[in-house]
Design a protein around this motif. Structure first.
Motif, mmCIF file in Angstrom:
data_model
loop_
_atom_site.group_PDB
_atom_site.id
_atom_site.type_symbol
_atom_site.label_atom_id
_atom_site.label_comp_id
_atom_site.label_asym_id
_atom_site.label_seq_id
_atom_site.Cartn_x
_atom_site.Cartn_y
_atom_site.Cartn_z
ATOM 1 N N ASP A 264 58.979 -49.331 -13.628
ATOM 2 C CA ASP A 264 58.831 -48.060 -12.577
ATOM 3 C C ASP A 264 60.199 -47.270 -12.476
ATOM 4 O OD1 ASP A 264 56.407 -48.739 -12.337
ATOM 5 O OD2 ASP A 264 56.878 -49.410 -10.188
ATOM 6 N N ASP A 265 61.306 -47.257 -13.211
ATOM 7 C CA ASP A 265 62.675 -46.369 -13.091
ATOM 8 C C ASP A 265 62.934 -46.560 -13.954
ATOM 9 O OD1 ASP A 265 63.490 -47.494 -9.970
ATOM 10 O OD2 ASP A 265 63.965 -49.175 -10.695
ATOM 11 N N LEU A 266 61.894 -46.011 -15.486
ATOM 12 C CA LEU A 266 62.203 -45.837 -16.644
ATOM 13 C C LEU A 266 61.735 -44.474 -16.731
ATOM 14 C CD1 LEU A 266 62.289 -48.648 -18.872
ATOM 15 C CD2 LEU A 266 64.425 -47.796 -17.968
ATOM 16 N N ILE A 267 62.426 -43.154 -17.306
ATOM 17 C CA ILE A 267 61.538 -42.137 -17.591
ATOM 18 C C ILE A 267 61.872 -41.242 -18.985
ATOM 19 C CG2 ILE A 267 61.784 -40.631 -15.077
ATOM 20 C CD1 ILE A 267 64.358 -39.508 -16.400
ATOM 21 N N PRO A 268 60.567 -41.235 -20.030
ATOM 22 C CA PRO A 268 61.784 -40.875 -21.380
ATOM 23 C C PRO A 268 61.987 -40.272 -21.314
ATOM 24 C CG PRO A 268 58.537 -40.388 -20.637
ATOM 25 C CD PRO A 268 60.026 -40.573 -19.622
ATOM 26 N N PHE A 269 63.283 -39.930 -23.058
ATOM 27 C CA PHE A 269 63.387 -38.900 -22.697
ATOM 28 C C PHE A 269 63.307 -38.195 -22.997
ATOM 29 C CE2 PHE A 269 66.366 -36.637 -26.408
ATOM 30 C CZ PHE A 269 67.611 -37.047 -25.793
ATOM 31 N N ARG A 270 63.664 -36.397 -22.948
ATOM 32 C CA ARG A 270 63.428 -35.239 -22.654
ATOM 33 C C ARG A 270 62.814 -34.635 -23.781
ATOM 34 N NH1 ARG A 270 67.411 -35.160 -24.666
ATOM 35 N NH2 ARG A 270 68.926 -33.764 -24.268
#
Length: 335
Positions: A32-38
């Motif tokens: 839940d703390d991870l976001i994809p590379f823009r």
């Protein structure tokens, strides 16, 4: 003996705490703390390939740690988008992670492209993905002081058991330190390197259309010179009508923009092919011998025949023009 309660038993498993580093240098991070590379430029796994990864993670877990950098209160994925998606599907809540700090944007992008290239051969990539790899590598090779220590570390971290044995695979540090140019490394000509660099200048939707075959690659090169506004217009026209763009259409679009008269109507005529039909050359044809023999004797000179036909056509079209003019005048009188 007094029972010592653990930190987790007091505060709960979901308590937000600074991740603790393990002996191997990795850290467990919550998904839940991870976001994809823009603007992640690579296609994510689908179908059997993704399902196989899910099954592997269910059986063995995530063996190769993902690579991230901290962005505000989240962690941006640099390497491991497919592993993260598969881990979620497999029901995991955490994944082993390497957190990199102090990266420039160029270094972060380089990690994204290099680690993706290590999993697949260059020939397996879509046109837009190749363009990203070449443009990123081109920028890195023009700069001095590329952090080869960082790249060597990422190369070691990213070595999965099923890495491609394709001949295009080399360690990242070797790639960037090599005296060979990019074209020699990927087996493509300098001209094609230039084309890929131009493809990288296309808007994301137009890159997708190149990958889908709705825009020919060399047509995409011409379209890359259009303004962003006109690229958006072209994409809208193609998608709305399922048209395709070849080199002739792309060259016309670029020409009209250069002349300052590219608008929606003009672009639609070009992309639909209507303008090419109206401005195209008449295909060569031959008169049937029976027609020739009807008006000329067999010994007539060819040049003389052509001149007579030309005069006859001039007379015919002038008569048609006069007739059309008379009709228009008659209509005006009726009105």
């Amino acid at each position: 003996m007094k029972k010592v309660e653990t930190f987790a038993s007091i505060f709960g498993e979901d308590h937000s705490e600074v991740p603790s580093e393990k002996q191997d240098g990795t850290t467990s991070l919550k998904l839940d703390d991870l976001i994809p590379f823009r603007n992640h430029p690579f296609k994510l796994y689908e179908g059997d390939r993704f399902n196989d990864m899910v099954e592997s993670i269910k059986n063995y877990g995530v063996i190769v740690p993902i690579v991230v950098r901290k962005v505000d209160d989240k962690y941006e994925i640099l390497s491991g988008h497919n592993r993260v998606n598969a881990a979620k599907e497999a029901g995991l809540t955490e994944v082993p992670t390497v957190i990199k700090e102090g990266l420039t944007e160029e270094e972060a992008t380089l990690i994204v492209t290099e680690t993706n290239l290590m999993q697949r051969s260059f020939s397996d990539l879509a046109y837009s993905e190749r363009a990203t790899v070449i443009a990123t590598r081109h920028t890195a090779m023009k700069k001095q002081g590329v952090r080869n220590d960082l790249l060597d570390e990422i190369e070691k971290l990213s070595k999965a058991p099923d890495l491609s044995a394709d001949s295009t695979f080399r360690p990242m540090g070797e790639k960037l330190r090599s005296d060979q140019n990019i074209g020699e490394e990927y087996g493509i000509s300098p001209r094609n390197i230039s084309r890929y660099l131009r493809i990288n200048e296309l808007s994301a939707p137009l890159k997708d259309l190149v990958d889908e075959g709705k825009i020919a690659m060399r047509a995409g090169v011409d379209l890359s010179y259009l303004s962003q506004e006109n690229q958006e217009m072209v994409e809208a026209i193609i998608s709305e009508n399922t048209f395709k763009v070849d080199m002739k259409k792309a060259a016309l679009l670029r020409k009209h923009e250069k002349e300052g008269n590219l608008n929606w109507n003009t672009a639609q005529k070009i992309i639909s092919g209507d303008m090419l039909k109206s401005t195209g050359k008449v295909k060569p044809f031959k008169l049937e011998p029976t027609i020739i023999s009807k008006y000329f004797n067999p010994n007539e000179d060819k040049k003389a025949i052509e001149k007579t036909i030309e005069k006859a056509l001039d007379f015919y079209f002038s008569q048609m023009k006069n007739q059309s003019h008379d009709i228009e005048e008659g209509e005006e009188m009726i009105e």
